[in-house]
Design a protein around this motif. Structure first.
Motif, PDB file in Angstrom:
ATOM      1  N   UNK A 470       8.810  57.812 124.102  1.00  0.00           N
ATOM      2  CA  UNK A 470       9.234  58.703 122.640  1.00  0.00           C
ATOM      3  C   UNK A 470      10.510  59.361 123.030  1.00  0.00           C
ATOM      4  N   UNK A 471      10.494  59.262 123.595  1.00  0.00           N
ATOM      5  CA  UNK A 471      12.256  59.897 124.007  1.00  0.00           C
ATOM      6  C   UNK A 471      13.492  59.032 123.275  1.00  0.00           C
ATOM      7  N   UNK A 472      12.766  57.650 123.897  1.00  0.00           N
ATOM      8  CA  UNK A 472      13.507  56.791 123.269  1.00  0.00           C
ATOM      9  C   UNK A 472      13.297  56.715 121.751  1.00  0.00           C
ATOM     10  N   UNK A 473      12.295  57.033 120.862  1.00  0.00           N
ATOM     11  CA  UNK A 473      12.284  57.048 119.843  1.00  0.00           C
ATOM     12  C   UNK A 473      13.131  58.221 119.272  1.00  0.00           C
ATOM     13  N   UNK A 474      13.501  59.149 119.455  1.00  0.00           N
ATOM     14  CA  UNK A 474      14.210  60.266 119.850  1.00  0.00           C
ATOM     15  C   UNK A 474      16.095  59.714 119.696  1.00  0.00           C
ATOM     16  N   UNK A 475      16.088  59.001 120.302  1.00  0.00           N
ATOM     17  CA  UNK A 475      17.358  58.554 120.511  1.00  0.00           C
ATOM     18  C   UNK A 475      18.077  57.764 119.053  1.00  0.00           C
ATOM     19  N   UNK A 476      17.196  56.565 119.158  1.00  0.00           N
ATOM     20  CA  UNK A 476      16.927  56.236 117.583  1.00  0.00           C
ATOM     21  C   UNK A 476      17.115  56.868 116.787  1.00  0.00           C
ATOM     22  N   UNK A 477      16.689  57.129 116.954  1.00  0.00           N
ATOM     23  CA  UNK A 477      16.365  58.210 115.251  1.00  0.00           C
ATOM     24  C   UNK A 477      17.796  59.249 114.975  1.00  0.00           C
ATOM     25  N   UNK A 478      18.977  59.573 116.021  1.00  0.00           N
ATOM     26  CA  UNK A 478      19.394  60.210 116.096  1.00  0.00           C
ATOM     27  C   UNK A 478      21.101  60.467 115.488  1.00  0.00           C
ATOM     28  N   UNK A 479      21.382  61.005 114.459  1.00  0.00           N
ATOM     29  CA  UNK A 479      22.943  60.679 113.842  1.00  0.00           C
ATOM     30  C   UNK A 479      23.435  59.624 114.696  1.00  0.00           C
ATOM     31  N   UNK A 480      23.727  59.732 115.372  1.00  0.00           N
ATOM     32  CA  UNK A 480      24.964  59.036 116.703  1.00  0.00           C
ATOM     33  C   UNK A 480      24.223  57.741 116.697  1.00  0.00           C
ATOM     34  N   UNK A 481      23.403  57.948 116.828  1.00  0.00           N
ATOM     35  CA  UNK A 481      22.692  56.477 117.289  1.00  0.00           C
ATOM     36  C   UNK A 481      22.652  54.767 116.296  1.00  0.00           C
ATOM     37  N   UNK A 482      22.049  56.121 114.641  1.00  0.00           N
ATOM     38  CA  UNK A 482      22.224  55.499 113.524  1.00  0.00           C
ATOM     39  C   UNK A 482      23.908  55.463 113.308  1.00  0.00           C
ATOM     40  N   UNK A 483      24.376  56.060 113.300  1.00  0.00           N
ATOM     41  CA  UNK A 483      25.874  55.928 112.763  1.00  0.00           C
ATOM     42  C   UNK A 483      26.179  54.716 113.335  1.00  0.00           C
ATOM     43  N   UNK A 484      25.787  54.818 114.848  1.00  0.00           N
ATOM     44  CA  UNK A 484      26.638  53.590 115.708  1.00  0.00           C
ATOM     45  C   UNK A 484      25.592  52.297 114.787  1.00  0.00           C
ATOM     46  N   UNK A 485      25.229  52.317 114.631  1.00  0.00           N
ATOM     47  CA  UNK A 485      24.447  50.628 114.234  1.00  0.00           C
ATOM     48  C   UNK A 485      24.860  50.628 112.928  1.00  0.00           C
ATOM     49  N   UNK A 486      25.184  51.865 112.182  1.00  0.00           N
ATOM     50  CA  UNK A 486      25.414  51.390 110.751  1.00  0.00           C
ATOM     51  C   UNK A 486      26.404  50.614 110.607  1.00  0.00           C
ATOM     52  N   UNK A 487      27.647  51.565 111.542  1.00  0.00           N
ATOM     53  CA  UNK A 487      28.904  51.030 111.640  1.00  0.00           C
ATOM     54  C   UNK A 487      29.172  49.383 112.300  1.00  0.00           C
ATOM     55  N   UNK A 488      28.415  49.425 113.214  1.00  0.00           N
ATOM     56  CA  UNK A 488      28.751  47.917 114.680  1.00  0.00           C
ATOM     57  C   UNK A 488      27.727  46.956 113.496  1.00  0.00           C
ATOM     58  N   UNK A 489      26.784  47.509 112.432  1.00  0.00           N
ATOM     59  CA  UNK A 489      26.017  45.924 112.325  1.00  0.00           C
ATOM     60  C   UNK A 489      26.583  45.253 111.209  1.00  0.00           C
ATOM     61  N   UNK A 490      26.410  44.127 110.991  1.00  0.00           N
ATOM     62  CA  UNK A 490      27.288  43.158 109.506  1.00  0.00           C
ATOM     63  C   UNK A 490      25.870  42.981 108.760  1.00  0.00           C
ATOM     64  N   UNK A 491      26.874  42.318 107.160  1.00  0.00           N
ATOM     65  CA  UNK A 491      26.172  41.832 106.538  1.00  0.00           C
ATOM     66  C   UNK A 491      26.324  43.055 105.506  1.00  0.00           C
ATOM     67  N   UNK A 492      26.660  42.919 104.516  1.00  0.00           N
ATOM     68  CA  UNK A 492      26.367  43.944 102.965  1.00  0.00           C
ATOM     69  C   UNK A 492      25.180  43.886 102.049  1.00  0.00           C
ATOM     70  N   UNK A 513      12.662  63.925 134.067  1.00  0.00           N
ATOM     71  CA  UNK A 513      11.056  65.024 134.276  1.00  0.00           C
ATOM     72  C   UNK A 513      12.036  65.933 133.256  1.00  0.00           C
ATOM     73  N   UNK A 514      13.017  65.525 132.745  1.00  0.00           N
ATOM     74  CA  UNK A 514      13.624  66.442 131.716  1.00  0.00           C
ATOM     75  C   UNK A 514      13.311  65.956 130.010  1.00  0.00           C
ATOM     76  N   UNK A 515      13.431  64.526 129.888  1.00  0.00           N
ATOM     77  CA  UNK A 515      12.594  63.207 129.200  1.00  0.00           C
ATOM     78  C   UNK A 515      11.516  64.353 128.706  1.00  0.00           C
ATOM     79  N   UNK A 516      10.332  64.291 129.518  1.00  0.00           N
ATOM     80  CA  UNK A 516       9.127  65.052 129.659  1.00  0.00           C
ATOM     81  C   UNK A 516       9.670  66.183 128.317  1.00  0.00           C
ATOM     82  N   UNK A 517      10.359  67.094 129.010  1.00  0.00           N
ATOM     83  CA  UNK A 517      10.363  68.176 128.766  1.00  0.00           C
ATOM     84  C   UNK A 517      10.641  67.978 127.261  1.00  0.00           C
ATOM     85  N   UNK A 518      12.319  67.176 127.843  1.00  0.00           N
ATOM     86  CA  UNK A 518      12.270  67.371 125.588  1.00  0.00           C
ATOM     87  C   UNK A 518      11.217  66.473 124.621  1.00  0.00           C
ATOM     88  N   UNK A 519      10.619  65.514 125.359  1.00  0.00           N
ATOM     89  CA  UNK A 519       9.615  65.102 124.592  1.00  0.00           C
ATOM     90  C   UNK A 519       8.610  66.466 124.012  1.00  0.00           C
TER      91      UNK A 519
END
Length: 558
Positions: A470-492, A513-519
């Protein structure tokens, strides 16, 4: 009548969806039903006014200013929308109005651009341009003849034009016995539903014949004056309410935006502890900052962003550091013969996330964080003829919704075909994510979904057992990661990720342990957002009911 009864209830009324437009419609509806102002037994009945209208039109015919009019026709009972007061009367629109449509002249935009801009040029919804001449020089009633506004009524369909002006052929031009009478007809047309008199859907139109067939409720002339005056008074009050509402919402939006901005981009000299304290303060005042659905949507995203940079859960000194967790990941990869492709240091611009990390956290990359990254079959591996209904599902990006998988039974293959695609089978605990389209979209594979196939537009990734999916899902939903992926992605036309881009994602990794507390904390706060959404819906429903009750109490004559 005491219109000021609305003011003490405004704070509640304004929470009702579409409150002020609803007030405006209700005022007009009461006006044309004879429920807005008090009746006066001494008023001359509407029948006398109608006699003067017919006499006036007869004079215009004799002066050759108007074509011969048909005899007066009473509105049949079946066509009367509601019962009228005893001194009111029904009349067809064409019987009481004087059409001046024949005097309209359309002028193309190209030609208008060659002429001086002096006089107003009217179309279906008001002034649309200026021109160097005028066709009319007295107050007349204009009614839109065509356009979507006949149906959606986003602006008034009837309005008075004054001064010297030009009208094209998209607005009916109408005269009446007096300007005051035109004002009453204006509010009447704006009050009623015109759908029954409109032809066409792609290009709605209300021709003259349809308009002339509209039944009009005619009050005594003296009451018309009182109605128009009261409508003007109440519409001015609505203007005040609308301005106050807009200012209040602007202040709320500024407060919410400023608070979100401070949390998302803290000052460089702010410690993680101070950031967490500010986050707690913000969350305590969450109900006051989330008054509209878009506020709650922004809050949900903020919670994700705060979670992945360590601002929600308090670090524990006894937690095993993230560096130890990464060594376990590398040990597993080594045992599986995968370490040769792993990097043990972050790559890319790690400042995309935060400048400093809480105690026990570590910088890494997605490649070092994940145990193995695989992709679904490319187009050549499957053909349309391979798909069956109800077989082994393939999971594509469109099937990942809110962290869960919702497959299309028709996007599946037979067991025999699935055997040939065994390397694409996913295991329970894998994370499947989009590699094209909406990057960052992901879901966790459950026990029931184990054995399903990763689709052609997806990655599937497995992780060490101690990493919280679930923490992995949070990472992938975060603005920082999405901005990174959108900026690096190829194609229009179709955004695509490849393995290299995915592997280079810079990540701040907390202890297991903190991952679990965060989730757990995110789940708790998302539940609070759910409650706020439910409360908001309830508040809007209650406000809508209050609005109706107050309208009746404040606007019905006493």
């Amino acid at each position: 009548m005491n219109a000021t009864q609305l003011l003490p209830h405004f704070d509640r009324l304004a929470e009702a969806p579409n409150a002020v437009p609803r007030l405006r419609r209700f005022i007009l509806d009461l006006a044309v039903r004879g429920k807005l102002v008090e009746q006066d037994a001494g008023d001359e009945p509407a029948g006398e006014l109608l006699k003067r209208i017919y006499a006036h039109k007869a004079d215009l015919v004799n002066e050759r200013l108007l074509k011969v009019q048909s005899a007066f026709t009473a509105v049949p009972l079946a066509l009367q929308p509601y019962r009228l007061k005893s001194n009111w009367m029904w009349a067809f629109f064409g019987s009481i109005m004087i059409s001046r449509d024949g005097e309209r002249i359309p002028v193309s935009k190209e030609e208008r651009n060659t002429r001086a801009k002096t006089y107003d040029y009217y179309g279906a919804s008001g002034v649309i341009d200026k021109i160097d001449g005028f066709l009319f020089d007295k107050p007349l009633l204009l009614i839109g003849e065509d356009g979507a506004n006949l149906i959606n009524r986003s602006t008034p369909i009837a309005f008075i034009a004054r001064g010297q002006y030009w009208v094209n052929n998209h607005a009916h031009v109408l005269d009446g016995i007096t300007e005051d009478f035109l004002r009453y007809i204006e509010l009447y047309v704006n009050a009623i539903d015109l759908k029954a008199y409109v032809t066409g859907t792609a290009q709605p139109k209300m021709n003259q014949a349809k308009m002339n067939s509209i039944p009009v409720a005619i009050p005594p002339e003296a009451e018309q004056h009182r109605i128009v005056a009261k409508v003007d008074e109440l519409m001015a009050l609505c203007d005040q309410l609308e301005a106050a509402q807009q200012e209040r919402e602007r202040r709320r939006d500024r407060l919410a935006a400023a608070s979100l901005q401070r949390l998302n981009q803290p000052a460089a000299d702010t410690t993680p502890e101070a950031q967490r304290e500010h986050a707690r303060f913000h969350l305590q005042h969450l109900p006051h900052l989330t008054t509209r659905p878009e506020h709650i949507k922004a809050m949900r995203q903020l919670l994700v962003n705060l979670a992945v940079v360590g601002k929600l859960a308090q670090p524990e000194p006894n937690d095993e550091p993230a560096e130890v967790l990464l060594k376990k990941v590398w040990a597993e990869k080594k045992s599986r013969g995968l370490l040769k492709q792993a990097k043990e240091s972050p790559e890319g611009n790690i400042d995309l996330i935060v400048n400093s990390l809480p105690a026990g956290w570590a910088w890494t990359t997605f490649e070092s964080f994940a145990t193995e990254i695989a992709t679904g079959p490319f187009g050549s591996a499957l053909h349309q003829s391979d798909y069956i209904d109800g077989g082994i599902p393939l999971v594509n990006p469109s099937h990942m919704i809110d962290g869960r998988i919702f497959v299309n039974p028709k996007i599946s293959v037979s067991e025999e075909t699935a055997k040939s695609l065994a390397s694409y089978r996913m295991k329970s605990g894998d994370v499947v994510m989009a590699r094209r389209g909406e990057v960052g979209r992901a879901a966790i594979v459950t026990d029931a979904e184990a054995g399903w196939l990763c689709g052609t537009g997806s990655f599937f990734v497995n992780f060490h057992k101690e990493i919280d999916r679930q923490f992995v899902i949070l990472l992938l939903r975060s603005d920082a990661v999405r901005r990174y992926l959108a900026g690096e992605a190829v194609g229009t036309t179709m955004v695509n990720l490849n393995h290299g881009i995915l592997k280079r994602i810079p990540l701040a990794l907390p202890p297991a342990a903190e991952q679990h507390r965060i989730v757990a904390k995110v789940d708790e706060l998302m539940a609070l957002c759910d409650q706020l959404e439910a409360q908001l819906t309830t508040t809007q429903t209650d406000s809508r009911r209050l609005l109706e009750a107050v309208l009746v109490a404040a606007l019905v004559p006493v």
